[in-house]
Design a protein around this motif. Structure first.
Motif, PDB file in Angstrom:
ATOM      1  N   GLU A 254      -5.049  48.010 -61.919  1.00 56.60           N
ATOM      2  CA  GLU A 254      -3.933  47.475 -62.243  1.00 56.60           C
ATOM      3  C   GLU A 254      -4.094  45.902 -62.511  1.00 56.60           C
ATOM      4  N   ALA A 255      -4.995  45.441 -61.897  1.00 59.50           N
ATOM      5  CA  ALA A 255      -5.269  43.793 -62.203  1.00 59.50           C
ATOM      6  C   ALA A 255      -5.666  43.852 -63.455  1.00 59.50           C
ATOM      7  N   VAL A 256      -6.670  44.890 -63.973  1.00 67.03           N
ATOM      8  CA  VAL A 256      -7.322  44.638 -65.343  1.00 67.03           C
ATOM      9  C   VAL A 256      -6.246  44.871 -66.081  1.00 67.03           C
ATOM     10  N   THR A 257      -5.408  45.856 -66.068  1.00 63.75           N
ATOM     11  CA  THR A 257      -4.495  46.351 -66.966  1.00 63.75           C
ATOM     12  C   THR A 257      -3.632  44.935 -67.287  1.00 63.75           C
ATOM     13  N   GLN A 258      -3.007  44.464 -66.277  1.00 66.01           N
ATOM     14  CA  GLN A 258      -1.883  43.441 -66.136  1.00 66.01           C
ATOM     15  C   GLN A 258      -2.535  42.107 -66.992  1.00 66.01           C
ATOM     16  N   ILE A 259      -3.899  41.958 -66.662  1.00 68.77           N
ATOM     17  CA  ILE A 259      -4.448  40.728 -67.437  1.00 68.77           C
ATOM     18  C   ILE A 259      -4.797  41.140 -68.835  1.00 68.77           C
ATOM     19  N   ALA A 260      -5.054  42.105 -69.121  1.00 70.48           N
ATOM     20  CA  ALA A 260      -5.149  42.802 -70.488  1.00 70.48           C
ATOM     21  C   ALA A 260      -4.054  42.449 -71.185  1.00 70.48           C
ATOM     22  N   LYS A 261      -2.819  42.970 -70.493  1.00 69.61           N
ATOM     23  CA  LYS A 261      -1.602  42.651 -71.247  1.00 69.61           C
ATOM     24  C   LYS A 261      -0.994  41.228 -71.579  1.00 69.61           C
ATOM     25  N   SER A 262      -1.478  40.566 -70.457  1.00 73.13           N
ATOM     26  CA  SER A 262      -0.720  39.119 -70.509  1.00 73.13           C
ATOM     27  C   SER A 262      -1.618  38.156 -71.048  1.00 73.13           C
ATOM     28  N   VAL A 263      -2.717  38.155 -71.767  1.00 75.39           N
ATOM     29  CA  VAL A 263      -3.534  37.247 -72.278  1.00 75.39           C
ATOM     30  C   VAL A 263      -3.503  37.437 -73.826  1.00 75.39           C
ATOM     31  N   GLY A 264      -3.841  36.476 -74.708  1.00 78.78           N
ATOM     32  CA  GLY A 264      -3.878  36.542 -76.085  1.00 78.78           C
ATOM     33  C   GLY A 264      -5.109  37.121 -76.506  1.00 78.78           C
TER      34      GLY A 264
ATOM     35  N   ASP B 163     -17.167  39.260 -60.519  1.00 78.29           N
ATOM     36  CA  ASP B 163     -18.260  38.829 -59.318  1.00 78.29           C
ATOM     37  C   ASP B 163     -17.513  37.897 -58.607  1.00 78.29           C
ATOM     38  N   GLY B 164     -17.248  36.859 -58.837  1.00 76.40           N
ATOM     39  CA  GLY B 164     -16.380  35.784 -57.925  1.00 76.40           C
ATOM     40  C   GLY B 164     -15.704  36.340 -56.936  1.00 76.40           C
ATOM     41  N   GLU B 165     -14.707  37.415 -57.416  1.00 79.90           N
ATOM     42  CA  GLU B 165     -13.638  37.746 -56.334  1.00 79.90           C
ATOM     43  C   GLU B 165     -14.249  38.703 -55.297  1.00 79.90           C
ATOM     44  N   GLN B 166     -15.469  39.322 -55.765  1.00 77.41           N
ATOM     45  CA  GLN B 166     -16.067  40.204 -54.808  1.00 77.41           C
ATOM     46  C   GLN B 166     -16.554  39.285 -53.672  1.00 77.41           C
ATOM     47  N   SER B 167     -16.756  37.987 -53.929  1.00 75.68           N
ATOM     48  CA  SER B 167     -17.247  37.320 -52.696  1.00 75.68           C
ATOM     49  C   SER B 167     -16.280  36.900 -51.595  1.00 75.68           C
ATOM     50  N   PRO B 168     -16.754  36.855 -50.403  1.00 72.74           N
ATOM     51  CA  PRO B 168     -16.083  36.743 -49.112  1.00 72.74           C
ATOM     52  C   PRO B 168     -15.090  35.742 -49.152  1.00 72.74           C
ATOM     53  N   GLY B 169     -13.875  36.105 -48.917  1.00 73.83           N
ATOM     54  CA  GLY B 169     -12.735  34.963 -49.007  1.00 73.83           C
ATOM     55  C   GLY B 169     -12.130  34.559 -50.426  1.00 73.83           C
ATOM     56  N   ALA B 170     -12.546  35.135 -51.624  1.00 76.92           N
ATOM     57  CA  ALA B 170     -12.177  35.067 -52.818  1.00 76.92           C
ATOM     58  C   ALA B 170     -11.048  35.844 -53.274  1.00 76.92           C
ATOM     59  N   THR B 171     -10.531  36.931 -52.360  1.00 74.01           N
ATOM     60  CA  THR B 171      -9.628  37.744 -52.843  1.00 74.01           C
ATOM     61  C   THR B 171      -8.356  37.147 -53.309  1.00 74.01           C
ATOM     62  N   MET B 172      -7.898  37.679 -54.403  1.00 75.48           N
ATOM     63  CA  MET B 172      -6.685  37.190 -55.109  1.00 75.48           C
ATOM     64  C   MET B 172      -5.716  38.215 -55.229  1.00 75.48           C
ATOM     65  N   ASN B 173      -4.501  37.814 -55.232  1.00 77.45           N
ATOM     66  CA  ASN B 173      -3.463  38.897 -55.676  1.00 77.45           C
ATOM     67  C   ASN B 173      -3.228  38.853 -57.068  1.00 77.45           C
ATOM     68  N   MET B 174      -2.451  39.890 -57.485  1.00 75.16           N
ATOM     69  CA  MET B 174      -2.148  40.284 -59.015  1.00 75.16           C
ATOM     70  C   MET B 174      -1.731  39.081 -59.758  1.00 75.16           C
ATOM     71  N   ALA B 175      -0.805  38.300 -59.089  1.00 73.72           N
ATOM     72  CA  ALA B 175      -0.110  37.244 -59.738  1.00 73.72           C
ATOM     73  C   ALA B 175      -1.003  36.002 -59.820  1.00 73.72           C
ATOM     74  N   GLU B 176      -1.807  35.700 -58.727  1.00 72.27           N
ATOM     75  CA  GLU B 176      -2.795  34.800 -58.602  1.00 72.27           C
ATOM     76  C   GLU B 176      -3.878  34.990 -59.922  1.00 72.27           C
ATOM     77  N   LYS B 177      -4.304  36.585 -59.923  1.00 72.54           N
ATOM     78  CA  LYS B 177      -5.453  36.614 -60.917  1.00 72.54           C
ATOM     79  C   LYS B 177      -4.762  36.428 -62.256  1.00 72.54           C
ATOM     80  N   ILE B 178      -3.678  36.810 -62.345  1.00 74.83           N
ATOM     81  CA  ILE B 178      -3.310  36.605 -64.095  1.00 74.83           C
ATOM     82  C   ILE B 178      -3.029  34.965 -64.044  1.00 74.83           C
ATOM     83  N   THR B 179      -2.636  34.058 -63.345  1.00 74.82           N
ATOM     84  CA  THR B 179      -2.493  32.729 -63.415  1.00 74.82           C
ATOM     85  C   THR B 179      -3.986  32.457 -63.770  1.00 74.82           C
ATOM     86  N   MET B 180      -4.956  32.846 -63.036  1.00 72.19           N
ATOM     87  CA  MET B 180      -6.239  32.398 -63.156  1.00 72.19           C
ATOM     88  C   MET B 180      -6.804  32.625 -64.661  1.00 72.19           C
ATOM     89  N   ALA B 181      -6.386  33.930 -65.121  1.00 74.28           N
ATOM     90  CA  ALA B 181      -6.955  34.442 -66.252  1.00 74.28           C
ATOM     91  C   ALA B 181      -6.362  33.408 -67.379  1.00 74.28           C
TER      92      ALA B 181
END
Ligand code: KIV
Ligand code: ZN
Length: 515
Positions: free
Chosen positions: A56-66, A14-32
């Motif tokens: 792809e972002a959801v897939t990568q996050i799923a793979k990179s967290v505990g 929901d946050g990333e949907q807001s104007p100006g809050a777009t993140m790239n994949m690496a940024e999303k993984i760091t935030m996760a």
């Protein structure tokens, strides 16, 4: 023992949907990863059916967290649900979060469907999701404007079919705290199988009541709160995680609930988000704003000196607002920087640390003190940059008072043909001012004419030698992109941000083509 309230963070959806809050994949993984350190129970990583990039972002996050639960949002449609599960299934603890609207206004105008049809959609969707994983959340979109008796019927069906979390969103931020609390009580008491699910709330902030409504719902028995860091989200945003948490924490006497949040990670998490999306935290922001613990008036200062509790209901230390122990300067070695980065919560590989180290050294030659915010800006600049198509190599600008035509001379490295050995391109161009000269010269060089929709510059820290952090938003043939850049020279920072936005546009176009 107090009840536990599960914290479901939707900053990345929901946050990333807001104007100006777009993140790239690496940024999303760091935030996760930061959200994991913060101790949230569930991360909503995205909406996999929305785009290939989201999948792809959801897939990568799923793979990179505990062990943290990873949720993927999906409409109450089989194809959406399958897509969401394909992305989250890589997590140790995947969750499917499916939703359908239940208010008359949404059912009629969005779906042109009768209530019975929505009930059937709910039944089928939850049944299908539950056949894939036992961890299913169902949301009744626009619940707060739905007829209560119908909402209760939908919730009962969802639980019958296997939903283990029932989310009651105040989608348009319309509810009032007392009324919203009563709705939760009504559902808990009326739905016959309510004890088989955790009740959750998701409150938007259109009337500034997101946090108040969330707290009223918790008081009434909701045991999951859907929140975002700093309250970012659609329109006026969502309930802010740090505000909900510190209210529960500070007023434990009133709410008597527990969460698994590490409160000392609240400020670092919000600061990390602010630097990532290039939107500074307002000084007046509750809990994490620069003024939140500042005492200006004489009477307050006097009281504070006598006893901090006179004017302080929580300490800055409790939200992690303190300097870190390792100070970085001109003479710091790579190991010190590595430890500093770990202390700040970054997990970088050797190559990334080396890149940040070089940048820190360069900055330390020009700037007296290196603050955490400086290091953070350099990490984003050097370690999480998407693969560049173009990079600024040299830049000089000439501007002055009336009569002087501002112009820019720019040298770019062009990696579009060969990723290892860039072609060097150079150009000189004029503009109405120095920034305009830089942007129009870059346009000529990359043969594009995007529309500049937003330009903002902020100081990363205090002091006249502070780095400037520039954020731009451009729109190129319908593709919108955010770019960020930081430098001690704001014109160089602007050029970096503009080129970063162009690199991202290109990346998005490629992703679209691949999809
Ligand atoms: O605001 C809302 O209703 C939502 C749902 C999809 C949970 O974001
Ligand atoms: Zn929402």
């Amino acid at each position: 023992m107090s009840d536990k309230v599960f914290i479901f963070d939707t900053t990345l959806r929901d946050g990333e949907q807001s104007p100006g809050a777009t993140m790239n994949m690496a940024e999303k993984i760091t935030m996760a990863r930061q959200l994991e350190m913060l101790g949230v129970d569930i991360i909503e990583a995205g909406f996999p059916a929305a785009s290939q990039g989201d999948f792809e972002a959801v897939t990568q996050i799923a793979k990179s967290v505990g062990d943290i639960q990873v949720a993927g949002l999906c409409r109450a449609l089989k194809a959406d649900i399958d897509r969401a599960f394909d992305a989250v299934k890589h997590a140790k603890n995947p969750r499917i979060h499916t939703f359908v609207a239940t208010s008359d206004i949404h059912m009629k105008h969005k779906f042109n469907k009768e209530p019975e049809e929505i009930l059937e959609m709910t039944r089928k969707a939850v049944r299908h999701a539950a056949s894939l994983t036992p961890n299913v959340e169902f949301s009744a979109e626009d619940a707060s404007r739905s007829r209560w008796d119908f909402l209760a019927q939908v919730v009962e069906v969802a639980i019958e079919e296997g939903a283990t979390t029932i989310n009651i969103p105040d989608t348009v931020g319309y509810a009032q705290p007392d009324e919203f609390g009563k709705l939760i009580t009504y559902l808990l008491e009326t739905v016959p199988n309510s004890s088989k699910a955790v009740f959750s709330v998701h409150c938007h902030n259109d009337l500034g009541l997101g946090v108040a409504n969330t707290l009223a719902a918790i008081k009434a028995g909701a045991r999951q709160a859907e929140v975002t860091l700093s309250g970012i989200g659609e329109r006026a945003g969502n309930a802010a995680l740090e505000e909900v948490i510190m209210a529960l924490h500070t007023r434990k006497d009133y709410y008597d609930v527990e969460t698994s949040i590490v409160t000392e990670q609240l400020f670092p998490s919000c600061r990390r988000l602010a630097t990532t999306i290039g939107q500074p935290i307002s000084p007046y922001k509750a809990i994490v704003g620069a003024n939140a613990f500042a005492h200006e008036s004489g009477i307050h200062q006097d009281g504070m000196l006598k006893n901090r509790q006179t004017y302080e209901i929580m300490t800055p230390e409790s939200i992690g607002k303190k300097g870190t122990s390792i100070v970085i300067g001109k003479h710091s070695g790579r190991n010190a920087l590595g430890s500093k980065l770990t202390e700040m919560g970054y997990q970088l590989d050797d190559e990334q640390i080396a890149a940040v180290f070089t940048a820190v050294k360069t900055l330390a030659d020009k700037k007296e003190e290196i603050f955490d915010e400086d290091v953070e800006a350099l990490v984003l600049e050097e370690a999480y940059r998407i693969h560049d198509l173009y990079r600024v190599k040299e830049l000089s600008v000439f501007s002055g008072t009336a009569g002087v035509s501002p112009h820019a001379a720019i040298v770019l490295e062009d990696f579009s043909k060969d990723k290892e050995a860039p072609e060097i391109i150079q150009e000189v161009g004029f503009g109405d001012g120095p920034i305009n000269a830089v942007f129009s010269t870059i346009n000529k060089m990359v043969n594009r004419t995007p529309k500049l929709e937003l330009y903002s510059v902020n100081a990363v820290t205090g002091g006249t030698d502070a780095q400037g952090a520039v954020t731009v938003r451009i729109s190129d043939n319908g593709v919108k992109s955010i770019g960020r850049g930081s430098d001690e020279d704001i014109i160089v920072a602007s050029a970096k941000a503009y080129i970063n936005a162009i690199n991202r546009v290109e990346r998005m176009k490629q992703e679209k083509q691949n999809a």
